[in-house]
Design a protein around this motif. Structure first.
Motif, PDB file in Angstrom:
ATOM      1  N   TYR A   9      -3.271  -7.611  -3.892  1.00  0.00           N
ATOM      2  CA  TYR A   9      -2.162  -6.707  -4.224  1.00  0.00           C
ATOM      3  C   TYR A   9      -2.684  -5.316  -4.576  1.00  0.00           C
ATOM      4  O   TYR A   9      -2.143  -4.301  -4.142  1.00  0.00           O
ATOM      5  N   SER A  13      -2.105  -1.966  -2.339  1.00  0.00           N
ATOM      6  CA  SER A  13      -1.411  -0.816  -2.928  1.00  0.00           C
ATOM      7  C   SER A  13      -2.240   0.457  -2.811  1.00  0.00           C
ATOM      8  O   SER A  13      -1.697   1.526  -2.519  1.00  0.00           O
ATOM      9  N   PHE A  63       2.805  -5.597   1.003  1.00  0.00           N
ATOM     10  CA  PHE A  63       2.975  -5.266  -0.411  1.00  0.00           C
ATOM     11  C   PHE A  63       4.215  -5.948  -0.988  1.00  0.00           C
ATOM     12  O   PHE A  63       4.165  -6.557  -2.056  1.00  0.00           O
ATOM     13  N   SER A  67       4.414  -9.004  -3.677  1.00  0.00           N
ATOM     14  CA  SER A  67       5.197  -8.778  -4.901  1.00  0.00           C
ATOM     15  C   SER A  67       6.155  -9.929  -5.158  1.00  0.00           C
ATOM     16  O   SER A  67       6.283 -10.413  -6.297  1.00  0.00           O
TER      17      SER A  67
END
Length: 116
Positions: A9, A13, A63, A67
């Motif tokens: 993650y 990002s 992403f 999430s």
């Protein structure tokens, strides 16, 4: 698994931020036609837009998927069966009741710590 997802993650990002910042704005094409020098880039005059926009879209999709997965894992963390030592409120109440029962017996005797 959770730690690996957090690391992925974080990497996604950072890459997403980098690819967004690498993209040119809509007004950058007009400057290149008047000798701005932006047309001689690594990807060519038109190739960078497709590559950067597709990569940004893929990274944004990854992403959002990660999430949702991390949110799902966190929402089900409280469904774990509790152990014997997780809730000690019943034992604490029993000890408190025993102390309250012993306290009046101690008050009936004279205070022996005062010298006479």
């Amino acid at each position: 698994m959770y730690s690996a997802l957090l690391i992925i993650y974080l990497v996604v990002s950072i890459a997403l931020i980098a690819f967004i910042l690498l993209q040119q704005g809509k007004g950058a094409d007009a400057g290149a036609s008047f000798g701005g020098g932006a047309s001689g880039t690594v990807f060519g005059s038109a190739g960078a837009g497709n590559f950067l926009s597709r990569t940004t879209a893929i990274l944004a999709t990854v992403f959002f998927i990660i999430s949702i997965v991390i949110g799902n894992i966190n929402s089900h963390k409280n469904n774990v069966k509790q152990g014997a030592f997780d809730d000690l409120s019943g034992t604490a109440e029993q000890i408190q009741q025993q102390q309250q029962q012993q306290a009046p017996a101690a008050l009936d005797t004279k205070n022996s710590d005062i010298p006479q």
